[in-house]
Design an enzyme around this catalytic site. Structure first.
Site, short mmCIF file in Angstrom:
data_model
loop_
_atom_site.label_atom_id
_atom_site.label_comp_id
_atom_site.label_asym_id
_atom_site.label_seq_id
_atom_site.Cartn_x
_atom_site.Cartn_y
_atom_site.Cartn_z
CB THR A 195 23.64 -4.48 -123.49
OG1 THR A 195 24.01 -5.64 -123.97
CG2 THR A 195 24.49 -3.20 -123.25
CG HIS A 213 18.08 -12.89 -125.80
ND1 HIS A 213 18.57 -13.03 -126.91
CD2 HIS A 213 18.48 -11.85 -125.11
CE1 HIS A 213 18.90 -12.26 -127.35
NE2 HIS A 213 19.08 -11.64 -125.76
CB CYS A 259 25.30 -6.55 -133.01
SG CYS A 259 24.65 -7.54 -131.51
CG ASN A 310 29.18 -11.85 -130.77
OD1 ASN A 310 29.99 -11.73 -130.35
ND2 ASN A 310 28.62 -11.14 -131.13
#
Ligand code: PLP
Length: 358
Positions: free
Chosen positions: A73, A186, A304, A140
């Site tokens: 981000t 990650h 998210c 994603n």
């Protein structure tokens, strides 16, 4: 617990964890140095950071440098905010919020359309004043692989910079060329709290986090050797195991398609990272399904966006109705998922769906 949420995050590789411990304090207590200190302890930490930088860079195209950040981000913010002012920013409709919201915050966002299969093709216009184009490599939510090489060419023709969010691609497939590429530790078995922006040589960026001018004056703040060493180790491991990992994912995908044969796949089957299975069943109550399958960790749309109650912007962009989007689930698997876990999870999920009569 069965973990099938590899797009949200991935388990830390034991090799990365072991490499990190040395830089928390280490058996001889010499691992805690500030990598920006000129004395011996600092130089040891700095050497570990640079060795990790080389490992991370080995999965990027040649001709650029790696700037460490605290997350993808942050890397995306540096790329979008730091690469200029004025002019339009064209972004695909299925970008992550880190791109969409950042571009939106600057104003002059232009949205690139995607097909029903989840592909953002170059056969569409970009504004005359476009200064930056951002198209992610692997989505994603639905795993679709975008024609980023074509977009890189189109951006050059338009005189714009090209940014790729490669968070879900890096370490899994070859990262394609661009002017800037963002990644996150990650998502490929490294630690959380570390990311990077790869910047092509010659691309000028303005620092966004000011202070001590670390990271070549582009991102201030003391680096964490432990996180960065774990990041580097995860990158080296991903490079070494890319073939093996993708064969494993392919075997899981083939079996998963059989196990969920009566579900509808969201997004392209072929142009897709096969560790992502986004499925729907008309009439399915996903909240109820999730509460009845608590031992399986999976997602209703993007992690998210989950909890917001809003249907996924990605599923809407590929033409699904709100109802269809709300009856979709995302299963993500990878290196440490076993066939037995997948089969057990399918049995639990299918039984719960059947109970709903769908
Ligand atoms: N871009 C994509 C495609 C992602 O999947 C994510 C995480 O979900 C991000 C960006 C943000 O990454 P980070 O968690 O490092 O901020």
């Amino acid at each position: 617990m069965i973990y099938l949420d590899y797009q949200a995050t991935t388990p830390l590789a034991p090799e990365a964890r072991d490499a990190m411990l040395r830089w928390l304090d280490g058996p001889d207590g010499t691992g805690f140095g500030n990598p920006h200190s000129p004395h011996k302890l600092g130089r040891m930490a700095a050497a570990a950071v640079e060795a990790a930088r080389d490992k991370v860079a080995a999965l990027f195209p040649p001709g650029g440098r790696v700037i460490f950040t605290g997350s993808a981000t942050e890397a995306l913010n540096l790329a979008i905010r730091g690469s200029g002012k004025g002019g339009s920013v064209s972004v695909s409709a299925i970008e992550h919020a880190a791109v969409l919201d950042t571009a939106e915050a600057l104003g002059q966002t232009h949205i690139l359309h995607v097909s029903k299969e989840g592909q953002c093709y170059t056969a569409q216009d970009v504004p005359n004043d476009v200064r930056l184009i951002a198209v992610m490599q692997v989505n994603n939510e639905i795993g679709t692989i975008q024609p980023t090489t074509d977009w890189h060419r189109k951006a050059k023709e338009a005189g714009a910079l090209f940014l790729v969010d490669a968070v879900q691609a890096y370490g899994k497939i070859e990262v394609t060329g661009a002017d800037m590429i963002a990644i996150s530790g990650h998502k490929f078995h490294g630690p959380k709290g570390v990311g990077a922006l790869w910047v092509r040589d010659g691309v000028e960026l303005a620092e966004q986090i000011t202070g001590g001018s670390q990271e070549a004056g582009l991102r201030s703040g003391t680096l964490s050797p432990a996180l960065i060493v774990g990041f580097g180790e995860a990158a080296a491991l991903a490079k070494e195991r890319m073939g093996e990992d993708s064969e494993h994912v392919e075997a899981l995908w083939t079996r998963a398609r059989e196990l969920f044969a009566d579900w509808t796949l969201n997004g392209s089957e072929e142009a897709r990272w096969h560790g992502n299975l986004n499925l729907r069943k008309d009439g399915l109550d996903v909240n109820r399904l999730m509460s009845e399958c608590r031992q399986v960790m999976f997602s209703a749309g993007s992690a998210c966006a989950s909890g917001s109650g809003r249907p996924s912007h990605v599923l809407r962009a590929i033409g699904l109705s709100d109802k269809q989007a709300k009856s979709s689930i995302r299963l993500g698997f990878g290196r440490y998922t076993t066939m037995e876990q997948l089969e057990e999870a399918a049995q639990i999920i299918n039984a719960a769906a059947e109970e709903q009569g769908v």
